[in-house]
Design a protein around this motif. Sequence first.
Motif, PDB file in Angstrom:
ATOM      1  N   ASN A  95     100.468 -11.612  66.769  1.00 45.83           N
ATOM      2  CA  ASN A  95     101.098 -13.056  66.881  1.00 45.83           C
ATOM      3  C   ASN A  95     100.236 -13.601  65.928  1.00 45.83           C
ATOM      4  O   ASN A  95     100.451 -14.845  65.332  1.00 45.83           O
ATOM      5  CB  ASN A  95     101.131 -13.603  68.189  1.00 45.83           C
ATOM      6  N   ALA A  96      98.836 -13.408  65.828  1.00 46.08           N
ATOM      7  CA  ALA A  96      97.809 -14.158  65.159  1.00 46.08           C
ATOM      8  C   ALA A  96      97.422 -13.545  63.728  1.00 46.08           C
ATOM      9  O   ALA A  96      96.562 -13.985  63.319  1.00 46.08           O
ATOM     10  CB  ALA A  96      96.540 -14.533  66.367  1.00 46.08           C
ATOM     11  N   LYS A  97      98.149 -12.738  63.331  1.00 47.84           N
ATOM     12  CA  LYS A  97      97.713 -11.863  62.230  1.00 47.84           C
ATOM     13  C   LYS A  97      97.475 -12.826  61.231  1.00 47.84           C
ATOM     14  O   LYS A  97      96.485 -12.707  59.967  1.00 47.84           O
ATOM     15  CB  LYS A  97      99.040 -11.186  61.666  1.00 47.84           C
ATOM     16  N   ASN A  98      98.372 -14.104  60.833  1.00 47.07           N
ATOM     17  CA  ASN A  98      98.044 -14.997  59.545  1.00 47.07           C
ATOM     18  C   ASN A  98      97.256 -16.209  60.004  1.00 47.07           C
ATOM     19  O   ASN A  98      97.586 -17.104  59.415  1.00 47.07           O
ATOM     20  CB  ASN A  98      99.312 -15.234  59.085  1.00 47.07           C
ATOM     21  N   TRP A  99      96.676 -16.045  61.118  1.00 51.20           N
ATOM     22  CA  TRP A  99      95.863 -17.331  61.603  1.00 51.20           C
ATOM     23  C   TRP A  99      94.546 -17.509  60.780  1.00 51.20           C
ATOM     24  O   TRP A  99      94.100 -16.386  60.104  1.00 51.20           O
ATOM     25  CB  TRP A  99      95.440 -17.275  63.035  1.00 51.20           C
ATOM     26  N   ALA A 100      93.806 -18.523  60.836  1.00 49.32           N
ATOM     27  CA  ALA A 100      92.836 -18.920  60.024  1.00 49.32           C
ATOM     28  C   ALA A 100      91.763 -19.648  61.000  1.00 49.32           C
ATOM     29  O   ALA A 100      92.430 -20.212  61.985  1.00 49.32           O
ATOM     30  CB  ALA A 100      93.030 -19.380  58.727  1.00 49.32           C
ATOM     31  N   ALA A 101      90.557 -19.584  60.498  1.00 56.70           N
ATOM     32  CA  ALA A 101      89.563 -20.649  61.171  1.00 56.70           C
ATOM     33  C   ALA A 101      90.112 -22.172  60.763  1.00 56.70           C
ATOM     34  O   ALA A 101      90.053 -22.573  59.713  1.00 56.70           O
ATOM     35  CB  ALA A 101      88.267 -20.356  60.655  1.00 56.70           C
ATOM     36  N   PRO A 137      97.063 -21.224  63.805  1.00 55.42           N
ATOM     37  CA  PRO A 137      97.924 -21.053  62.597  1.00 55.42           C
ATOM     38  C   PRO A 137      97.432 -21.895  61.566  1.00 55.42           C
ATOM     39  O   PRO A 137      97.326 -23.011  61.588  1.00 55.42           O
ATOM     40  CB  PRO A 137      99.544 -21.561  63.143  1.00 55.42           C
ATOM     41  N   ALA A 138      97.296 -21.304  60.407  1.00 49.90           N
ATOM     42  CA  ALA A 138      96.829 -21.905  59.093  1.00 49.90           C
ATOM     43  C   ALA A 138      97.633 -23.296  58.972  1.00 49.90           C
ATOM     44  O   ALA A 138      97.157 -24.459  58.246  1.00 49.90           O
ATOM     45  CB  ALA A 138      96.918 -20.988  57.936  1.00 49.90           C
ATOM     46  N   ASP A 139      99.150 -23.281  58.969  1.00 52.77           N
ATOM     47  CA  ASP A 139      99.969 -24.360  58.638  1.00 52.77           C
ATOM     48  C   ASP A 139      99.781 -25.672  59.674  1.00 52.77           C
ATOM     49  O   ASP A 139     100.231 -26.677  59.354  1.00 52.77           O
ATOM     50  CB  ASP A 139     101.379 -24.032  58.641  1.00 52.77           C
TER      51      ASP A 139
END
Length: 259
Positions: A95-101, A137-139
């Motif tokens: 679920n957090a594959k595309n997360w970022a700091a 999430p980056a967005d």
Amino acid sequence: MTGDETRRVADALRQAIETGEYSPGDKLPTGEKLAEKYGVHRGTAMKSVRALAAEGYVELVPRQAPRVRERPRSRLVVRDRTVYRDELGYFFDQNAKNWAAVEAPTRGIAVPPDHIADLLGVPRGQDVLVRERKMGPADTKQVLQLATSYLPMALVAELPALGAEKAGPGGIYDRLEEHFQAPLEWEETAWSRQPTEEEQAALKISKTIPVLVVTRVAQIMRDDALIGAEVNETRMSSERFALAYRVQRSDSAAWPRQA
């Protein structure tokens, strides 16, 4: 009798929230209006509101009307027990594959909690390298996980990339496997506790909402023995996250059953 009245009003308000009469972000009526509506004293009405706050339904803000909290139980983010890899390196949560700091990661030297020192195999009270990240999430830029990595200072001295601001492609795990020419092994323990004030502020949760803590130990083979290379401790709201995994049969539970 007062206790019964408090429960009655709390039950009625809880039902009103769950059925949508009060939506997330809505202000609850004043204590006076609640008392009038349910035929109780104002103090009893406010006890009911505080009870709902303790359950996570309501947010209490000084000098403001209580607000209905968003309750994300119906949209839990599920963590499993598998390590994955993509072009950026290893990750542990689909679920957090595309997360970022969400904020710039930090690093420094500090004494870790005793249980972390024990897992790393370093003496209690001894400094280690600490790397911290707030992830989401980056967005949205919403912090959903707080991740802290602890590394032994001796290993950082041997492999300086572990202490660099950017450890390079694949991060510290790729640097460790390249250095030792061996695969990492991981073991996780999940547990819960009440949040610290820092965790409350970062995750935007009240002190009544426990955090789910996943403590992951990374080990690697050196001289025919596994050594502690890193301990990562990730904290997240227990309202938002759950653990899920397949239940496997041991040989004793094999099918078809033996006579």
